[in-house]
Every structure is written in structure tokens, then in C-alpha cells.
Scaffold this motif. Structure first.
Motif, PDB file in Angstrom:
ATOM      1  N   VAL A 255       7.340  -5.280  -4.947  1.00 30.56           N
ATOM      2  CA  VAL A 255       6.867  -4.731  -3.663  1.00 30.56           C
ATOM      3  C   VAL A 255       6.372  -3.305  -3.854  1.00 30.56           C
ATOM      4  O   VAL A 255       5.275  -2.953  -3.405  1.00 30.56           O
TER       5      VAL A 255
ATOM      6  N   GLY B 232       5.352  -1.922  -6.529  1.00 29.90           N
ATOM      7  CA  GLY B 232       4.100  -1.970  -7.292  1.00 29.90           C
ATOM      8  C   GLY B 232       2.917  -2.253  -6.397  1.00 29.90           C
ATOM      9  O   GLY B 232       1.892  -1.563  -6.441  1.00 29.90           O
ATOM     10  N   VAL B 233       3.054  -3.267  -5.535  1.00 29.02           N
ATOM     11  CA  VAL B 233       1.955  -3.604  -4.618  1.00 29.02           C
ATOM     12  C   VAL B 233       1.610  -2.421  -3.709  1.00 29.02           C
ATOM     13  O   VAL B 233       0.451  -2.127  -3.454  1.00 29.02           O
ATOM     14  N   LEU B 234       2.644  -1.716  -3.232  1.00 25.53           N
ATOM     15  CA  LEU B 234       2.404  -0.658  -2.254  1.00 25.53           C
ATOM     16  C   LEU B 234       1.852   0.617  -2.867  1.00 25.53           C
ATOM     17  O   LEU B 234       1.034   1.278  -2.247  1.00 25.53           O
TER      18      LEU B 234
ATOM     19  N   ILE C 188      -1.683  -4.483  -9.274  1.00 22.80           N
ATOM     20  CA  ILE C 188      -1.198  -5.043  -8.006  1.00 22.80           C
ATOM     21  C   ILE C 188      -1.007  -6.536  -8.154  1.00 22.80           C
ATOM     22  O   ILE C 188       0.016  -7.103  -7.736  1.00 22.80           O
TER      23      ILE C 188
END
Lengths: 641, 100
Positions: free
Chosen positions: B19, B21-23, B31
Motif C-alpha cells: 500500500v 509503495g502504491v501511495l 507501483i
């Protein structure tokens, strides 16, 4: 099919044909209008002879409204009153039509003018023939419309269309009262038919209505129902017959072409009010209060108008104020219950006032449009026929025997003197007005036809007598101005008109001191003659006198010259008042509140949207952050709360 | 025997890393990688629960997840290549065609 339906129908057909083919007429529309109106004159004459001395013809031509017990028909109720009015209307209309051929020759709106005067004639005929209030009201409005169209005939002139608008608006005020009166009559009697209503008047006598009940809280203003009906109807008459305080439109209506002034003043529109009061006499007879009001308004109008006429310079305006004054006389007679005298004066006045107006028109025609007394003078040798006919009209108006105005005016004064309510006072006012009338009428004569020419030399070069289409109506009207009065000679057995009319409007029985009559008649004649002599002294012998008197009596002169400042007063109160009120509504209510709400809502939504769009980043990560935060919050709530 | 809670903690840590990493990362490839990590954190859970509950269904689901993840990566990489060809960048902050 009967022939009487043609009396109104022929002028109407003329109007329709001229209206549809105006473009193709090319100044030939009199070929249609003239025969139509003359035919309806002859048919009116036939009708009159059929009715005289004691018949009544009632016809229904068309069932207009038929709903349950409520019926309104279009038709004819021809009794003595209608017959007399009809004869007057069609006679004057025919002569005015003929006169128009000469007077309006070469005018751009020649054909349009003929269409409208034919419609005017039709409307007035239908008005006097009406047998119910609705027909009366419809054609009452129709003559108003026609007067508007005709006063605005030269619609490119600012004064003309303003005068037309003024006539229309002022008449709306009166017609509103008239409409209310008719509604009141319908709500009381459930019918609009004259005969039904008049036969049931007794049911309502003595009842009263509370005008303030709608406020509540114990307020009350009781008014007798008959008085209320009569006054509401009279408000309509005040508008049409130009009684104070609704008189201001009539002098301005002079902006229209002269034939229409003659038609309005002598036979159609302004006589409608007097005719209506006479027609409604059963209602007025039941309300002394309303009758007294009519007398007061009539005498006030009569005096004020005569007083204003003394100092005016526009030849047509003087005659217009004279009409106001004479209409006041007629109202005075009606208020005194002497309806026959009122209608008799209406008849004689119709003849000599039409003559005077058409005479003015002939002068104006010769003077190439000039209407100012100060620029005329010495026209007698150039316009002999106009001069002699105008002189006859003036003498008739001044009330010199044996011209027609004398008999009718004298009858009114005599009846008014004997009326119970302040008789001698009203008689005094009337006599004073007679004196002023003679003075201002001969002021015109001496200023226009005698003395030195004071106008433009260019105009003088073209001075000429009018063509036969103008002089023939003048001569016919001059003949009538002399003779019409003889139908009402005030001697036993020689008065033809009073027994005839009194079948309809009722005989007027009052205690009369017959010994007084010769004295009053003598005073009236004296007044007329002294008015004429004074005018002679002022404008022929001592021409310096008028200026000196007007200088020494400055306030009185200004009051007369400025028409009692009534126009200025109306302008300040009603015109400017309503403009200010409308402007207040516009700036205060419409712009501020209505537009404020509408634009405010839009602006709020717009602002909210402007803030909200920052959440729409288009960045996936921001959305994911939102989701993550949301999940975090929801899970937190779930776990810890 | 390793207790179930160890697996859950491991998978939670992995998932949170995914999470984050995605943000926070701006490189679109990373991502995608982080998303794979989140999927695999879920897979660890599936397998652990399958073993402890003696139910084979969880392990079957893992294959489905792997298949979906593989196809997703294929499409994702294809989009990324197309994007890179047009914009010469794989920084997500600069790919803002849909921004206001």
C-alpha cells in the motif's frame, strides 16, 4: 331580415372593406364610406319616424351568450332616447364624413382615416342601440379604441401619439369604475338586460353594503347600494364625457385631425357619458346622493372649463374647453333629474359644436395648419361662408334667442333653479358660465375674422375659401344650429321633444314658480349679450384692455392660462409617482431581490464547484490515498468504537 | 509448528508495504510491483488458512490470483510502454491528462 340592422351594419361593412383593401383604395375610400353612412342616416330617420311619437321597437339580432338563466343578446332597443341619439349620431357622422373628403384630401392616411371613422360611427350606433349593459360596455370600449386610433392619426407627431395615449389611459380609469358598476349590477340582479334590471331595482332600495368589511376588526363604511351603483357608473361617464377630474384628455385630443375632433365632441364619444346617465336614470332617481354628486361635478367642470377657455390661444382648444363646459351643463341637468333638458342640450350642442369644430377646421385649412389666435385676424373677406356659419354657431353657443343653444341652455338653467338641492346656487354658476361662454366664443370671432391680419404674409397669399365638401356640411350644420332648438320651445303645447323623451327618461315634476321664469330667461339673455359686448369691447374697441386686466389680475390669469395646473398635478402625483414606484420595484425588488436570489444560487453553486474541483486531481494515487484513509477510518471505527 | 499468527503478521507487513509503495512511489513500474506485493500478501493468507483449516480451496484461489496478476501485469506493462512512447516518462505526477 329587417332593415334596421343595416343602420350599424353599413358603416361596419364600410370599415371592413376599407380595412381589407386599404392598399387598393388610393384615396377612393370615401366612395364606400359616404354612401354607407348616408344610408344609415336615412334608415335612422325612418326608424325615428316609426317610433315618433310614442312607439318602442325591440329586436334581438344575435344571441351572444346563453348559459342557464344568463342571457346576453346583441340587438336593438329603439325608444325615444335611442331615436334622438341615433339621429344626432348619424347626421353629424354623415356630415363629418363628407367634410373629411375635403379636409383630409391628400393626407397619407386618407383611407385609414375613413376606415376608422366608419368604425367609430358603427360603435356609437351600437352603443346607443344597446339593450343590455354588456353591449353598452363593449361598444363603450369600442368608441374609446376608435378615439385612440383617430387621435393618433398623425402618429409620427409626438404630441399626437402622447395625446392618444393620454386619452386612452384616462379613459381606462373611468372605465374601471364603469366595469365595476356593471359587475355590481350583475351580482345584484343576475341579469344585464336593462328592462330586467330596471324592473327589479325596488328589491335593493334601502339596502347598503359595507365597503370596509374585508379589513375586519370592526371597521365599517356603510354605503347605500343604489348610490354605490350610480357613482360607479358615473365614474365611467366622467371618463367618457370628460368631467372633472378626468377631463384632461379632451383638450389634448385636439391633436387629432379636425373632423375627428368634431365627431368626438359633438356626436360620439363624449356624449356617451351623458347618454348613459340618462339611460340609467332609474338608478339615479333612487339615489339623491349620487344625483347631487353629478350636479356638483357637472357644475364644477362647467365652470372650470369655461374659465380656462377665457385665456387660451389655440383656436381648437378653446372650443374643446367649451365642450367640457357644455358637457358639465348636461351633467348638471341630469343630476337635477331634468334628463330631457340634458339630452335636449346634447342634441343642440351636437349641431353647433360640430359646426364650430368644422368651422375651426376650415380656418385651419385656409391658414395652412396655423391654430394660434394671435396669428389670425381679418379673415372675414377671405372665408365668407366659414365666417357666417361660424358666427351662427357662436351665437347658438352663446345662448342668444332664437338660436338653438338658447332654448336648451335656458331649459337646463330653469330646471336647475327649481331643483331642491342648492338650486339657485347652481343656477348662479350656470348663468356665470353662460356669460363666460359668450365672451370666449366671441373672443374667437373677433380675433379670427375681424381686425387686422397678424399672421404670416406667405400664408395670407394662399388664403381661400374651402371646397364645397367642407362648406356644405358647414351650411347644413348652421341651418341645424338655428333650427334644432325649436323642437323644444318652452311654451305649452309647442315643446315637441320633452313629451317624446319623457316617455323614456321620465317627466320631471317639481314645484315651479312660473312667475320667475321670464325674469330668469331675461337674465340669461342679458348674460349672453353682455358677454358678447365685453368681447367686442376687449378685442375690437379697446385692444389694450385684455393685457392690462391680465397684468393686474396675474394669479387669476395664470390659473386660467395654465388650466388650474391640473396636468402638472397629475404629472407630479400619478405619472412621476408611478414611474418612481415602478423604478423602485425594478431597482429595489427585481434587481436586488429576485435577480439576487437567482444569481446568488448560481454563484453559490459555482463557488462550491470551484472548491470541489481540487478533489478531482486525476491522480490515481490521490484517489488511492483517499480509499486507504477511508478504509483506515472505517476499520478504526469498527475496531475501537 | 509455526503458529498462524506469524503468517498473518508477515502478510500484513507485506500488504502495508505494498500500500505504501502504491501511495508514495512515483515510478509506475514500482507501483505495479507494489500491487503485486499486495496480491502476494493475500496469497500468503490464502495458503496459511488453507493449511490450518484443511481446506484445499484456498490454495486453488492462489492459482487464480496468480493468473489474474500475470494478465494484469501484461496489460499494465503494455499501457506503460505506450505511455512512455508518447510522453517519454513513467513518472505518474507528469502523466496528468485527466487533471482539471
Amino acid at each position: 331580415m329587417n332593415s334596421y340592422i343595416l343602420i350599424p351594419l353599413l358603416p361596419f361593412l364600410a370599415f371592413i372593406i376599407i380595412g381589407f383593401f386599404e392598399k387598393q383604395m388610393n384615396g377612393k375610400s370615401h366612395l364606400i364610406a359616404l354612401p354607407a353612412v348616408f344610408a344609415s342616416f336615412f334608415l335612422s330617420l325612418k326608424l325615428f319616424l316609426e317610433i315618433y311619437p310614442d312607439k318602442e321597437i325591440v329586436q334581438t339580432w344575435y344571441q351572444w351568450i346563453s348559459s342557464g338563466t344568463f342571457n346576453v343578446s346583441i340587438g336593438m332597443q329603439a325608444d325615444a332616447l335611442t331615436a334622438v341619439m341615433l339621429l344626432l349620431v348619424t347626421t353629424v357622422s354623415s356630415l363629418v364624413h363628407l367634410y373629411t373628403v375635403g379636409y383630409m384630401h391628400g393626407d397619407r392616411g386618407y383611407d385609414r382615416f375613413f376606415g376608422y371613422i366608419a368604425l367609430f360611427t358603427f360603435s356609437m350606433i351600437m352603443l346607443v342601440m344597446a339593450s343590455n349593459f354588456l353591449q353598452l360596455y363593449v361598444f363603450w370600449e369600442a368608441v374609446g379604441l376608435c378615439s385612440y386610433l383617430l387621435i393618433a392619426h398623425w402618429y409620427e407627431k409626438e404630441t399626437a401619439y402622447k395625446a392618444a395615449t393620454k386619452a386612452f389611459v384616462v379613459n381606462r380609469v373611468g372605465d374601471f369604475g364603469f366595469g365595476l358598476g356593471i359587475l355590481l349590477i350583475f351580482s345584484l340582479y343576475g341579469s344585464l338586460d336593462y328592462k330586467v334590471v330596471f324592473s327589479r331595482l325596488n328589491e335593493q332600495v334601502g339596502k347598503s353594503v359595507d365597503l370596509l368589511s374585508w379589513i375586519g376588526g370592526g371597521q365599517s363604511l356603510q354605503i347605500d347600494i343604489m348610490t354605490l351603483t350610480a357613482i360607479l357608473l358615473f365614474i365611467g361617464a366622467m371618463g367618457k364625457s370628460a368631467q372633472f377630474p378626468l377631463h384632461t384628455w379632451l383638450p389634448d385630443a385636439m391633436e387629432g385631425p379636425t373632423p375627428i375632433s368634431a365627431l368626438i365632441h359633438a356626436a360620439t364619444m363624449v356624449t356617451a357619458g351623458v347618454f348613459m346617465v340618462a339611460r340609467m336614470h332609474p338608478i339615479y332617481d333612487l339615489s339623491p346622493t349620487a344625483q347631487h354628486l353629478v350636479m356638483v361635478v357637472g357644475s364644477l367642470t362647467s365652470f372650470m372649463a369655461a374659465y380656462i377657455a377665457l385665456t387660451q390661444y389655440d383656436i381648437k382648444r378653446i372650443v374643446a374647453y367649451s365642450t367640457l363646459s357644455q358637457l358639465g351643463y348636461m351633467m348638471l341637468a341630469c343630476g337635477a333629474g331634468a334628463y330631457t333638458a340634458g339630452i335636449f342640450h346634447l342634441l343642440t350642442h351636437g349641431a353647433f359644436k360640430a359646426l364650430l369644430f368644422l368651422g375651426c377646421g376650415s380656418v385651419i385649412h385656409a391658414m395652412a395648419g396655423e391654430q394660434d389666435l394671435r396669428k389670425m385676424g381679418g379673415l372675414k373677406p377671405y372665408l365668407p361662408i366659414t365666417y357666417w356659419t361660424f358666427l351662427i354657431g357662436a351665437i347658438a353657443l352663446s345662448g342668444v334667442p332664437p338660436f338653438s343653444g338658447f332654448f336648451s341652455k335656458d331649459e337646463i338653467l330653469w330646471q336647475v333653479f327649481n331643483s331642491g338641492f342648492g338650486g339657485p346656487i347652481f343656477w348662479g354658476i350656470g348663468t356665470l358660465v353662460a356669460f363666460m361662454t359668450a365672451f370666449y366664443t366671441f373672443r374667437i370671432i373677433f380675433n379670427v375674422f375681424h381686425g387686422e391680419y397678424r399672421g404670416d404674409s406667405e400664408v395670407k397669399h394662399h388664403l381661400h375659401e374651402s371646397p364645397w365638401t367642407i362648406t356644405i356640411p358647414l351650411m347644413v350644420l348652421a341651418l341645424l344650429s338655428v333650427s334644432v332648438g325649436w323642437v323644444g320651445l318652452p311654451f305649452e303645447g309647442m315643446n315637441l321633444i320633452e313629451p317624446f323623451l319623457s316617455q323614456v327618461v321620465g317627466a320631471h315634476h317639481q314645484e315651479m314658480d312660473l312667475a320667475l321664469q321670464p325674469i330668469l330667461v331675461g337674465i340669461a339673455i342679458l348674460m349672453g349679450l353682455s358677454g358678447i359686448s365685453l368681447a367686442y369691447l376687449f378685442y375690437m374697441k379697446r385692444t389694450d384692455l385684455p393685457a392690462r386686466i391680465s397684468n393686474s389680475l396675474k394669479p387669476l390669469y395664470a390659473l386660467s392660462f395654465n388650466k388650474f395646473y391640473i396636468d402638472e398635478f397629475y404629472d407630479a402625483i400619478f405619472v412621476r409617482g408611478s414611474i418612481a414606484f415602478a423604478r423602485g420595484l425594478w431597482k429595489g425588488f427585481d434587481v436586488l431581490i429576485v435577480d439576487g436570489i437567482v444569481n446568488g444560487v448560481a454563484r453559490a453553486v459555482q463557488g462550491w464547484g470551484r472548491q470541489m474541483r481540487y478533489f478531482q486531481t486525476g491522480q490515481l494515487q490521490h484517489y488511492a490515498m483517499g480509499m486507504a484513509l477511508g478504509i483506515f477510518i472505517i476499520v478504526s471505527i469498527y475496531l475501537f468504537l | 509448528m509455526v503458529p498462524l499468527s506469524y503468517y498473518i503478521v508477515l502478510s500484513s507487513v507485506l500488504f502495508m508495504l505494498g500500500v505504501i509503495g502504491v501511495l508514495v512511489r512515483r515510478n509506475i513500474v514500482i507501483i505495479l510491483l507494489s500491487i503485486e506485493m499486495m496480491l502476494n500478501a493475500a496469497n500468503i493468507n490464502f495458503v496459511a488458512f488453507s493449511h490450518y483449516l484443511h481446506n484445499i480451496a484456498g490454495q486453488v484461489f492462489v492459482f487464480f490470483v496468480l493468473a489474474v496478476a500475470a494478465s494484469e501485469v501484461v496489460i499494465g506493462l503494455a499501457i506503460i510502454i505506450a505511455l512512455y512512447k508518447n510522453h517519454h516518462t513513467i513518472n505518474v505526477d507528469e502523466i496528468n491528462l485527466m487533471k482539471w
